[in-house]
Design a protein around this motif. Structure first.
Motif, PDB file in Angstrom:
ATOM      1  N   VAL A 397    -128.496  13.875  77.046  1.00 20.95           N
ATOM      2  CA  VAL A 397    -128.606  14.225  75.624  1.00 20.95           C
ATOM      3  C   VAL A 397    -127.948  15.570  75.299  1.00 20.95           C
ATOM      4  O   VAL A 397    -127.233  15.694  74.311  1.00 20.95           O
ATOM      5  N   ASN A 398    -128.192  16.566  76.146  1.00 21.08           N
ATOM      6  CA  ASN A 398    -127.698  17.893  75.799  1.00 21.08           C
ATOM      7  C   ASN A 398    -126.341  18.231  76.391  1.00 21.08           C
ATOM      8  O   ASN A 398    -125.716  19.213  76.003  1.00 21.08           O
ATOM      9  N   VAL A 399    -125.879  17.444  77.355  1.00 18.89           N
ATOM     10  CA  VAL A 399    -124.563  17.726  77.934  1.00 18.89           C
ATOM     11  C   VAL A 399    -123.573  16.587  77.651  1.00 18.89           C
ATOM     12  O   VAL A 399    -122.557  16.788  76.986  1.00 18.89           O
ATOM     13  N   ALA A 444    -116.570  20.900  63.793  1.00 17.05           N
ATOM     14  CA  ALA A 444    -117.343  20.239  64.852  1.00 17.05           C
ATOM     15  C   ALA A 444    -116.911  20.668  66.254  1.00 17.05           C
ATOM     16  O   ALA A 444    -117.758  21.070  67.065  1.00 17.05           O
ATOM     17  N   PRO A 445    -115.607  20.619  66.583  1.00 17.21           N
ATOM     18  CA  PRO A 445    -115.249  20.983  67.962  1.00 17.21           C
ATOM     19  C   PRO A 445    -115.578  22.431  68.288  1.00 17.21           C
ATOM     20  O   PRO A 445    -116.098  22.730  69.374  1.00 17.21           O
ATOM     21  N   VAL A 446    -115.314  23.336  67.351  1.00 17.24           N
ATOM     22  CA  VAL A 446    -115.592  24.745  67.633  1.00 17.24           C
ATOM     23  C   VAL A 446    -117.098  24.951  67.814  1.00 17.24           C
ATOM     24  O   VAL A 446    -117.544  25.623  68.747  1.00 17.24           O
ATOM     25  N   ALA A 447    -117.890  24.319  66.942  1.00 17.23           N
ATOM     26  CA  ALA A 447    -119.339  24.479  67.045  1.00 17.23           C
ATOM     27  C   ALA A 447    -119.851  23.948  68.385  1.00 17.23           C
ATOM     28  O   ALA A 447    -120.639  24.611  69.065  1.00 17.23           O
ATOM     29  N   VAL A 448    -119.397  22.763  68.780  1.00 18.51           N
ATOM     30  CA  VAL A 448    -119.885  22.189  70.037  1.00 18.51           C
ATOM     31  C   VAL A 448    -119.526  23.109  71.207  1.00 18.51           C
ATOM     32  O   VAL A 448    -120.365  23.413  72.065  1.00 18.51           O
ATOM     33  N   VAL A 449    -118.288  23.587  71.232  1.00 18.66           N
ATOM     34  CA  VAL A 449    -117.865  24.453  72.343  1.00 18.66           C
ATOM     35  C   VAL A 449    -118.699  25.734  72.366  1.00 18.66           C
ATOM     36  O   VAL A 449    -119.201  26.143  73.420  1.00 18.66           O
ATOM     37  N   LEU A 450    -118.895  26.343  71.190  1.00 15.64           N
ATOM     38  CA  LEU A 450    -119.669  27.594  71.159  1.00 15.64           C
ATOM     39  C   LEU A 450    -121.107  27.367  71.622  1.00 15.64           C
ATOM     40  O   LEU A 450    -121.646  28.140  72.410  1.00 15.64           O
ATOM     41  N   VAL A 451    -121.725  26.276  71.142  1.00 15.19           N
ATOM     42  CA  VAL A 451    -123.119  26.029  71.518  1.00 15.19           C
ATOM     43  C   VAL A 451    -123.232  25.798  73.029  1.00 15.19           C
ATOM     44  O   VAL A 451    -124.122  26.338  73.692  1.00 15.19           O
ATOM     45  N   LEU A 452    -122.296  25.024  73.582  1.00 20.28           N
ATOM     46  CA  LEU A 452    -122.357  24.753  75.021  1.00 20.28           C
ATOM     47  C   LEU A 452    -122.125  26.026  75.828  1.00 20.28           C
ATOM     48  O   LEU A 452    -122.885  26.342  76.752  1.00 20.28           O
ATOM     49  N   LEU A 453    -121.100  26.789  75.467  1.00 19.65           N
ATOM     50  CA  LEU A 453    -120.806  28.012  76.215  1.00 19.65           C
ATOM     51  C   LEU A 453    -121.983  28.977  76.138  1.00 19.65           C
ATOM     52  O   LEU A 453    -122.398  29.566  77.135  1.00 19.65           O
ATOM     53  N   ASN A 454    -122.538  29.100  74.921  1.00 20.39           N
ATOM     54  CA  ASN A 454    -123.651  30.023  74.730  1.00 20.39           C
ATOM     55  C   ASN A 454    -124.865  29.601  75.556  1.00 20.39           C
ATOM     56  O   ASN A 454    -125.481  30.409  76.247  1.00 20.39           O
ATOM     57  N   ALA A 455    -125.171  28.299  75.521  1.00 17.11           N
ATOM     58  CA  ALA A 455    -126.357  27.829  76.232  1.00 17.11           C
ATOM     59  C   ALA A 455    -126.189  27.993  77.738  1.00 17.11           C
ATOM     60  O   ALA A 455    -127.167  28.181  78.458  1.00 17.11           O
ATOM     61  N   PHE A 456    -124.949  27.913  78.220  1.00 14.37           N
ATOM     62  CA  PHE A 456    -124.761  28.058  79.656  1.00 14.37           C
ATOM     63  C   PHE A 456    -124.427  29.489  80.047  1.00 14.37           C
ATOM     64  O   PHE A 456    -123.912  29.760  81.125  1.00 14.37           O
ATOM     65  N   GLY A 457    -124.723  30.400  79.095  1.00 13.78           N
ATOM     66  CA  GLY A 457    -124.729  31.817  79.444  1.00 13.78           C
ATOM     67  C   GLY A 457    -123.376  32.489  79.531  1.00 13.78           C
ATOM     68  O   GLY A 457    -123.254  33.586  80.067  1.00 13.78           O
ATOM     69  N   VAL A 458    -122.319  31.841  78.970  1.00 15.89           N
ATOM     70  CA  VAL A 458    -121.002  32.457  79.059  1.00 15.89           C
ATOM     71  C   VAL A 458    -120.919  33.746  78.243  1.00 15.89           C
ATOM     72  O   VAL A 458    -120.184  34.661  78.580  1.00 15.89           O
ATOM     73  N   PHE A 459    -121.737  33.804  77.156  1.00 16.12           N
ATOM     74  CA  PHE A 459    -121.695  35.018  76.344  1.00 16.12           C
ATOM     75  C   PHE A 459    -122.734  36.053  76.799  1.00 16.12           C
ATOM     76  O   PHE A 459    -123.029  36.999  76.103  1.00 16.12           O
ATOM     77  N   GLY A 460    -123.307  35.793  77.956  1.00 12.66           N
ATOM     78  CA  GLY A 460    -124.229  36.782  78.519  1.00 12.66           C
ATOM     79  C   GLY A 460    -125.632  36.657  78.123  1.00 12.66           C
ATOM     80  O   GLY A 460    -126.277  36.397  77.303  1.00 12.66           O
TER      81      GLY A 460
END
Ligand code: TRP
Length: 460
Positions: A397-399, A444-460
């Motif tokens: 669901v989330n990935v 949509a694509p930018v939002a999905v990428v940002l949410v995924l990167l953020n959730a997996f800690g790329v932004f710290g």
């Protein structure tokens, strides 16, 4: 270009078409409305703090889920094959990149994983139909019903039996073919479900905690928004609309050429969202009136709704009806989770529908046993996100759904030529088309990428 337009126009589905646009709307509604609205939405909202989660979820439905649903329908109708083949044909036709078939393939895998746990929970609702019928809830308090639920999921024989039964029915229906059965079930069950939710809503108002429940759902506390909450909300948006894995695409393949795609997608998303919110408005007043924990988890509706059925007039009767309708809603969703893989096996390997349904369903059934056991023998076997069920749920669901949806928007917005998408969506290239294209190419694509990167800690 001219050549491929002709090719697209000439392609027809190998399984026949929906009898009308309305039949298609019913089928997609049947896919969208299910356990995601009534079981998952309240418990995920509860685990993620309520209002702020709901707000992000609504934003994701409108800005990400809706354009992806439109893309899936248009891709399906243009390719007119199962999602694997459709992506291969269109990838080839639009950009000489048949490897886009991989997106259809991973979507199919996501469908396997989702249905494996979906079936277990659908089995719970079947068992609860029987419990309601035999008066199990009458005169019980929250603690007793909690114990009842705990004892039920601790029993792998009982839960395994219901899981098996649910998969068997799904396999038979998918094996028999798409159209009529689904149409008929949805036409009665979705309205009936709404009526029953309204009856439950009337009960929720009498608990004295209705205002608290509504506030929990609709008063956002922004301090509760974290990367995980946003990821959960986005995953829920994908899950509840059935997008990101090709289910809607598979159904789009059977859509008549003259039906309006934006109108269909809007109607389905509106109905689906209303039902989820209605469910939340029923559950949370009961939670607060009985001192239950909103973050209780997957058992939330099985510990709250029985309280309502045990107390309200004619509760056993409404309880039976409710769980039957929920079971049917789950069934029409389960069918759509299997359709891509079954259509793929029929079209690409020449199997008959019943054989394909049996093979696909058999694998999913076996995988589902892991979820059955996650609530008893394997309950203490934890890694990553928690139990095996928690991990399968999170992964799919989330990935997988967001990643699948990302590829689909990139394909529809950037790879396909504008002539092709305009042709399918809105030949007059009106405002609807321009909004869709803006959302699909950028938002949509930018939002999905940002949410995924953020959730997996790329932004710290
Ligand atoms: N949307 C369904 C629900 O809310 C579940 C579902 C059916 C689904 N088909 C899907 C989820 C495809 C993701 C992808 O219960």
């Amino acid at each position: 270009m001219a050549e491929s337009v002709t090719a697209a126009e000439q392609r027809t589905s190998l399984h026949g078409h929906w009898s009308s646009r309305f039949a298609f709307v019913l089928a997609v509604t049947g896919s969208a409305v299910g356990l995601g609205n009534i079981w998952k939405f309240p418990y995920v909202a509860g685990q993620n703090g309520g209002g702020a989660f709901v707000l992000v979820y609504l934003g994701c439905v409108a800005l990400i889920g809706l354009p992806i649903m439109m893309s899936e329908i248009l891709l399906g109708r243009r390719g007119r094959r199962n999602p694997v083949e459709t992506m291969r044909i269109l990838g080839d036709e639009e950009a000489n990149q048949p490897a886009w078939a991989l997106v259809g393939f991973t979507g199919m895998i996501a469908g396997f994983i989702i249905l494996s746990f979906y079936s277990t929970i659908a089995g719970w609702t079947m068992a609860y139909t029987v419990k309601a019928a035999t008066g199990t809830f009458v005169g019980q308090d929250a603690a007793m019903l909690g114990a009842e639920f705990g004892a039920f999921i601790a029993n792998p024989i009982a839960t395994g039996f219901w899981h098996t039964l649910f998969m068997a029915v799904t396999i038979v229906l998918v094996g028999l073919g798409v159209e009529e059965g689904i149409e008929r079930a949805v036409r009665f069950m979705v309205p009936a479900l709404v009526v029953l939710l309204l009856i439950l809503l009337a009960y929720a108002v009498t608990t004295g905690q209705f205002a608290a429940g509504a506030a929990f759902l609709f008063e956002p506390d922004f301090s509760k928004i974290t990367g995980t909450v946003v990821l959960a909300a986005m995953g829920q948006a994908f899950f509840t609309l059935s997008v990101g894995m090709g289910a809607v695409m598979a159904y789009g393949a059977y859509l008549p050429q003259d039906a309006s795609i934006p109108g269909t997608a809007l109607a389905v998303a509106a109905a689906d969202t209303s039902i989820a919110l209605l469910s939340g408005l029923v559950i949370f007043p009961i939670v607060f009136a009985n001192g239950l924990d909103p973050a209780e988890g997957p058992g939330l509706i099985f510990q709250t709704l029985p309280l309502a059925f045990g107390q309200m007039p004619a509760g056993s009767f409404f309880g039976v009806l409710f769980f039957i309708c929920l079971g049917f809603a789950a069934l029409t969703s389960a069918i759509s989770l299997m359709e891509p893989a079954v259509a793929w096996m029929v079209e690409s390997f020449g199997l008959t529908r019943p054989t394909a349904a049996l093979r696909v369903g058999g694998i999913i059934w076996a995988l589902g046993l892991l979820t059955v056991l996650s609530f008893n023998y394997l309950a203490d076997f934890k890694f990553g996100r928690g139990t095996i069920f928690d991990n399968l749920d999170f992964l799919s669901v989330n990935v997988l759904l967001p990643v699948g949806g990302l590829f689909l928007t990139v394909f529809a917005g950037w790879v396909m030529c504008q002539n092709s998408t305009a042709d399918e969506l809105d030949p007059s290239v009106g405002p609807m088309y321009r909004i869709w294209r803006l959302l699909t190419r950028y938002v949509a694509p930018v939002a999905v990428v940002l949410v995924l990167l953020n959730a997996f800690g790329v932004f710290g």
